[in-house]
Design a protein around this motif. Sequence first.
Motif, PDB file in Angstrom:
ATOM      1  N   ILE A  28      37.035 -19.479   0.997  1.00 50.88           N
ATOM      2  CA  ILE A  28      36.364 -19.079  -0.254  1.00 50.88           C
ATOM      3  C   ILE A  28      35.975 -17.604  -0.198  1.00 50.88           C
ATOM      4  CG2 ILE A  28      34.271 -19.399  -1.636  1.00 50.88           C
ATOM      5  CD1 ILE A  28      34.487 -22.407  -0.962  1.00 50.88           C
ATOM      6  N   LEU A  29      35.413 -17.151   0.921  1.00 50.32           N
ATOM      7  CA  LEU A  29      35.061 -15.739   1.061  1.00 50.32           C
ATOM      8  C   LEU A  29      36.290 -14.842   0.983  1.00 50.32           C
ATOM      9  CD1 LEU A  29      32.334 -15.888   3.860  1.00 50.32           C
ATOM     10  CD2 LEU A  29      31.994 -15.443   1.422  1.00 50.32           C
ATOM     11  N   LEU A  31      39.060 -15.472  -0.694  1.00 54.26           N
ATOM     12  CA  LEU A  31      39.486 -15.429  -2.089  1.00 54.26           C
ATOM     13  C   LEU A  31      38.599 -14.499  -2.908  1.00 54.26           C
ATOM     14  CD1 LEU A  31      40.327 -19.203  -2.715  1.00 54.26           C
ATOM     15  CD2 LEU A  31      41.927 -17.287  -2.615  1.00 54.26           C
ATOM     16  N   LEU A  32      37.299 -14.562  -2.696  1.00 55.64           N
ATOM     17  CA  LEU A  32      36.383 -13.666  -3.410  1.00 55.64           C
ATOM     18  C   LEU A  32      36.668 -12.213  -3.065  1.00 55.64           C
ATOM     19  CD1 LEU A  32      33.002 -15.594  -3.181  1.00 55.64           C
ATOM     20  CD2 LEU A  32      34.341 -15.147  -5.230  1.00 55.64           C
ATOM     21  N   ALA A  33      36.880 -11.931  -1.800  1.00 47.17           N
ATOM     22  CA  ALA A  33      37.186 -10.566  -1.383  1.00 47.17           C
ATOM     23  C   ALA A  33      38.491 -10.088  -2.014  1.00 47.17           C
ATOM     24  CB  ALA A  33      37.261 -10.480   0.139  1.00 47.17           C
ATOM     25  N   LEU A  35      39.666 -10.858  -4.831  1.00 40.45           N
ATOM     26  CA  LEU A  35      39.449 -10.583  -6.255  1.00 40.45           C
ATOM     27  C   LEU A  35      38.569  -9.364  -6.485  1.00 40.45           C
ATOM     28  CD1 LEU A  35      38.855 -14.238  -7.524  1.00 40.45           C
ATOM     29  CD2 LEU A  35      40.880 -12.828  -7.883  1.00 40.45           C
ATOM     30  N   VAL A  36      37.558  -9.153  -5.659  1.00 33.61           N
ATOM     31  CA  VAL A  36      36.566  -8.111  -5.893  1.00 33.61           C
ATOM     32  C   VAL A  36      36.965  -6.763  -5.309  1.00 33.61           C
ATOM     33  CG1 VAL A  36      34.181  -7.437  -5.388  1.00 33.61           C
ATOM     34  CG2 VAL A  36      34.684  -9.774  -6.078  1.00 33.61           C
ATOM     35  N   LYS A  39      39.022  -4.191  -7.319  1.00 34.22           N
ATOM     36  CA  LYS A  39      38.307  -3.596  -8.455  1.00 34.22           C
ATOM     37  C   LYS A  39      37.371  -2.487  -8.008  1.00 34.22           C
ATOM     38  CE  LYS A  39      38.545  -7.800 -11.117  1.00 34.22           C
ATOM     39  NZ  LYS A  39      38.882  -7.779 -12.478  1.00 34.22           N
TER      40      LYS A  39
END
Length: 151
Positions: A28-29, A31-33, A35-36, A39
């Motif tokens: 999960i971490l 995947l978040l990384a 995506l973020v 940006k």
Amino acid sequence: MESEKNGTRRLRDRSGFTLIEIMVVIVILGLLAALVVPKLIGRTEEAKKTQSRIQIKNIEQALGLFKLDNGFFPATDQGIEALIKIPDAGRIPRNYRKDGYMDRLPKDPWGNPYVYVSPGAHGDYDISSYGADSAPGGEGEDGDINSWDAQ
């Protein structure tokens, strides 16, 4: 037999995370990384350019006050240093403010002084930051930020 059940019960009652739970959190971490982070990358250069434009606007406001009080802009040889202390060469201002027009001269976000020319090629004065490479011209992060460019 009784001691065997107690040992098994103690193992089950222990609090903690299983390997599968830890792996799920790591995924999960990740995947978040994924995506973020994309940006956020590139935003620092954009922020530096914005900061430079704001500082140029502040210098322009101080120059406007200088001209309002004295009837002229500081010459190139006096530089924008004339905004923090009264010039001792060239045309000396008669109505110079006691505390100057700025507390201090900002450096551009890359740590370099702003380039000031008066009279300028694009108006009464030109103010420039040469960007990350500290040299005229360039593109991207090395691009110049100029007072005469439309923001």
